[in-house]
Design a protein around this motif. Structure first.
Motif, PDB file in Angstrom:
ATOM      1  N   HIS A 162     -20.799  19.446  -8.905  1.00 17.80           N
ATOM      2  CA  HIS A 162     -20.166  19.960  -7.693  1.00 17.80           C
ATOM      3  C   HIS A 162     -20.637  21.374  -7.357  1.00 17.80           C
ATOM      4  O   HIS A 162     -20.595  21.766  -6.179  1.00 17.80           O
ATOM      5  CB  HIS A 162     -18.644  19.900  -7.826  1.00 17.80           C
ATOM      6  CG  HIS A 162     -18.098  18.525  -7.598  1.00 17.80           C
ATOM      7  ND1 HIS A 162     -17.625  17.741  -8.622  1.00 17.80           N
ATOM      8  CD2 HIS A 162     -18.002  17.780  -6.461  1.00 17.80           C
ATOM      9  CE1 HIS A 162     -17.234  16.573  -8.117  1.00 17.80           C
ATOM     10  NE2 HIS A 162     -17.445  16.576  -6.824  1.00 17.80           N
ATOM     11  N   GLU A 163     -21.073  22.120  -8.341  1.00 19.28           N
ATOM     12  CA  GLU A 163     -21.685  23.417  -8.033  1.00 19.28           C
ATOM     13  C   GLU A 163     -22.946  23.196  -7.195  1.00 19.28           C
ATOM     14  O   GLU A 163     -23.182  23.894  -6.192  1.00 19.28           O
ATOM     15  CB  GLU A 163     -22.023  24.161  -9.326  1.00 19.28           C
ATOM     16  CG  GLU A 163     -22.680  25.513  -9.092  1.00 19.28           C
ATOM     17  CD  GLU A 163     -23.158  26.169 -10.376  1.00 19.28           C
ATOM     18  OE1 GLU A 163     -23.589  27.334 -10.314  1.00 19.28           O
ATOM     19  OE2 GLU A 163     -23.117  25.511 -11.443  1.00 19.28           O
TER      20      GLU A 163
ATOM     21  N   THR B 202     -16.077  31.046 -11.884  1.00 18.23           N
ATOM     22  CA  THR B 202     -15.341  31.669 -10.787  1.00 18.23           C
ATOM     23  C   THR B 202     -14.895  30.622  -9.764  1.00 18.23           C
ATOM     24  O   THR B 202     -13.735  30.597  -9.340  1.00 18.23           O
ATOM     25  CB  THR B 202     -16.196  32.743 -10.103  1.00 18.23           C
ATOM     26  OG1 THR B 202     -16.572  33.732 -11.083  1.00 18.23           O
ATOM     27  CG2 THR B 202     -15.414  33.435  -8.992  1.00 18.23           C
ATOM     28  N   LEU B 203     -15.796  29.730  -9.386  1.00 18.09           N
ATOM     29  CA  LEU B 203     -15.452  28.663  -8.442  1.00 18.09           C
ATOM     30  C   LEU B 203     -14.757  27.498  -9.127  1.00 18.09           C
ATOM     31  O   LEU B 203     -14.167  26.644  -8.456  1.00 18.09           O
ATOM     32  CB  LEU B 203     -16.725  28.152  -7.751  1.00 18.09           C
ATOM     33  CG  LEU B 203     -17.471  29.134  -6.854  1.00 18.09           C
ATOM     34  CD1 LEU B 203     -18.739  28.500  -6.307  1.00 18.09           C
ATOM     35  CD2 LEU B 203     -16.574  29.598  -5.708  1.00 18.09           C
TER      36      LEU B 203
ATOM     37  N   ASP C 175     -26.552  27.870   6.440  1.00 18.35           N
ATOM     38  CA  ASP C 175     -26.987  29.270   6.391  1.00 18.35           C
ATOM     39  C   ASP C 175     -25.918  30.179   5.793  1.00 18.35           C
ATOM     40  O   ASP C 175     -25.715  31.315   6.251  1.00 18.35           O
ATOM     41  CB  ASP C 175     -27.381  29.773   7.783  1.00 18.35           C
ATOM     42  CG  ASP C 175     -28.573  29.014   8.350  1.00 18.35           C
ATOM     43  OD1 ASP C 175     -29.469  28.669   7.553  1.00 18.35           O
ATOM     44  OD2 ASP C 175     -28.601  28.756   9.561  1.00 18.35           O
ATOM     45  N   GLY C 176     -25.191  29.665   4.801  1.00 13.47           N
ATOM     46  CA  GLY C 176     -24.193  30.473   4.113  1.00 13.47           C
ATOM     47  C   GLY C 176     -22.857  30.534   4.811  1.00 13.47           C
ATOM     48  O   GLY C 176     -21.903  31.126   4.290  1.00 13.47           O
ATOM     49  N   ASP C 177     -22.750  29.944   6.000  1.00 18.41           N
ATOM     50  CA  ASP C 177     -21.498  29.996   6.761  1.00 18.41           C
ATOM     51  C   ASP C 177     -20.741  28.681   6.547  1.00 18.41           C
ATOM     52  O   ASP C 177     -20.808  27.761   7.366  1.00 18.41           O
ATOM     53  CB  ASP C 177     -21.790  30.220   8.250  1.00 18.41           C
ATOM     54  CG  ASP C 177     -20.510  30.359   9.060  1.00 18.41           C
ATOM     55  OD1 ASP C 177     -19.464  30.671   8.453  1.00 18.41           O
ATOM     56  OD2 ASP C 177     -20.560  30.143  10.282  1.00 18.41           O
ATOM     57  N   ALA C 178     -20.045  28.570   5.424  1.00 22.16           N
ATOM     58  CA  ALA C 178     -19.308  27.351   5.097  1.00 22.16           C
ATOM     59  C   ALA C 178     -17.981  27.735   4.468  1.00 22.16           C
ATOM     60  O   ALA C 178     -17.893  28.706   3.709  1.00 22.16           O
ATOM     61  CB  ALA C 178     -20.119  26.477   4.138  1.00 22.16           C
ATOM     62  N   ASP C 179     -16.950  26.963   4.771  1.00 25.35           N
ATOM     63  CA  ASP C 179     -15.618  27.237   4.238  1.00 25.35           C
ATOM     64  C   ASP C 179     -15.419  26.424   2.960  1.00 25.35           C
ATOM     65  O   ASP C 179     -15.468  25.185   2.989  1.00 25.35           O
ATOM     66  CB  ASP C 179     -14.551  26.873   5.271  1.00 25.35           C
ATOM     67  CG  ASP C 179     -13.151  27.188   4.761  1.00 25.35           C
ATOM     68  OD1 ASP C 179     -12.801  28.377   4.665  1.00 25.35           O
ATOM     69  OD2 ASP C 179     -12.418  26.228   4.434  1.00 25.35           O
ATOM     70  N   PHE C 180     -15.184  27.114   1.869  1.00 24.74           N
ATOM     71  CA  PHE C 180     -15.072  26.451   0.564  1.00 24.74           C
ATOM     72  C   PHE C 180     -13.870  25.510   0.518  1.00 24.74           C
ATOM     73  O   PHE C 180     -13.977  24.372   0.040  1.00 24.74           O
ATOM     74  CB  PHE C 180     -14.972  27.513  -0.535  1.00 24.74           C
ATOM     75  CG  PHE C 180     -14.930  26.953  -1.937  1.00 24.74           C
ATOM     76  CD1 PHE C 180     -16.054  26.398  -2.507  1.00 24.74           C
ATOM     77  CD2 PHE C 180     -13.754  26.991  -2.670  1.00 24.74           C
ATOM     78  CE1 PHE C 180     -16.017  25.883  -3.793  1.00 24.74           C
ATOM     79  CE2 PHE C 180     -13.704  26.482  -3.956  1.00 24.74           C
ATOM     80  CZ  PHE C 180     -14.851  25.919  -4.520  1.00 24.74           C
TER      81      PHE C 180
END
Length: 266
Positions: A126-127, A119-120, A138-143
């Motif tokens: 890199h995963e 999916t990514l 804490d999960g707040d990151a811009d891909f």
């Protein structure tokens, strides 16, 4: 679909003549070039050899003789039991993501490495980096912003299994599926990588060494291992040239007459 076995055939004059005729027919302009390669890749929604789910934008393979993948088949049955219609379901069916059987994809950062996260579209390295980056925030990151700072790494060349068209997933030289199969077969030849090779070598830009108990035994396994099943592929590598030509001509000829759909997922 994978074709991997062939009984020994005497190289008779009849066989050579037949191969010459079929080779000429396959080379003719009227022959569909789709069926010329030794690995035939059937596109989605092919009118005769359709292998993909009927649901829009779904690239999973159909289940059995139906026209939906297993995930959409379950969703359709639930929709039907609630009184819904087939047309309504196909119009509104949600995406279920890529399936395990889809063709190998490349990492969006490393074009020479296969994507482990489909999916990514990220390789294993890199995963790990993405989830580690996201976890520190804490999960707040811009891909998309994270992608801009990533750099490609060299690949591991082609899978060493002779009939496999895919690229290797690690310095061991096997694609992900053949590496998994190699472990199930008891690791003939004892080919191994150093423990934590990704951290000790890969992330430092070093080539991880491969050790063998018997390298020739490993090479024999690579020479005899069968291809992995891909619903959109007919793999003819390793077959007698006459059998290759007969299958190519047969698949093409079947498309030239009135027929039902011919299942590839067998």
């Amino acid at each position: 679909m994978t074709v991997t076995t062939l009984l020994p055939q005497p190289d008779t004059r009849t066989g050579r003549d037949r191969l010459e005729v079929l080779t000429a027919l396959i080379s003719a302009p009227s022959f569909d070039p789709l069926f010329r390669p030794d690995i035939i890749k059937v596109p989605p929604n092919h009118p005769v050899y359709r292998w993909n789910c009927l649901s829009a934008d779904c690239d999973r393979s159909t289940m059995g003789h139906g026209d939906l993948c297993s995930s959409h088949e379950m969703l359709w049955r639930d929709h039907r039991d609630r009184g819904g219609t087939r047309a309504e379901f196909l119009r509104t069916a949600p995406s279920v993501g890529p399936g395990d059987g889809v063709e190998q994809r490349t990492c969006g950062i490393c074009p020479e490495r296969p994507a482990r996260h489909l999916t990514l579209e990220l390789c294993q390295y890199h995963e790990f980096r993405w989830y580690n980056h996201r976890g520190r925030r804490d999960g707040d990151a811009d891909f998309d912003s994270w992608l801009l700072d990533q750099h490609p790494l060299p690949g591991f060349h082609s899978c060493r299994v002779q009939v496999c068209p895919e690229v290797a997933d690690s310095p061991l030289g096997l694609c992900f599926r053949h590496e998994r199969r190699y472990r199930r077969h008891g690791r003939p030849g004892g080919a191994t990588l150093p423990s934590q090779w990704g951290t000790r070598y890969g992330r430092r830009g070093l080539v991880a060494p491969v050790s063998y108990e018997d390298e020739h035994a490993f090479e024999r396994w690579c020479a005899s291992a069968v291809a992995v099943l891909r619903p959109a592929q007919v793999n003819l590598r390793g077959l007698h040239p006459l059998l290759q030509a007969e299958i190519k001509w047969g698949m093409f000829a079947y498309t030239q007459k009135a027929h039902g759909r011919w299942e590839l997922v067998t």
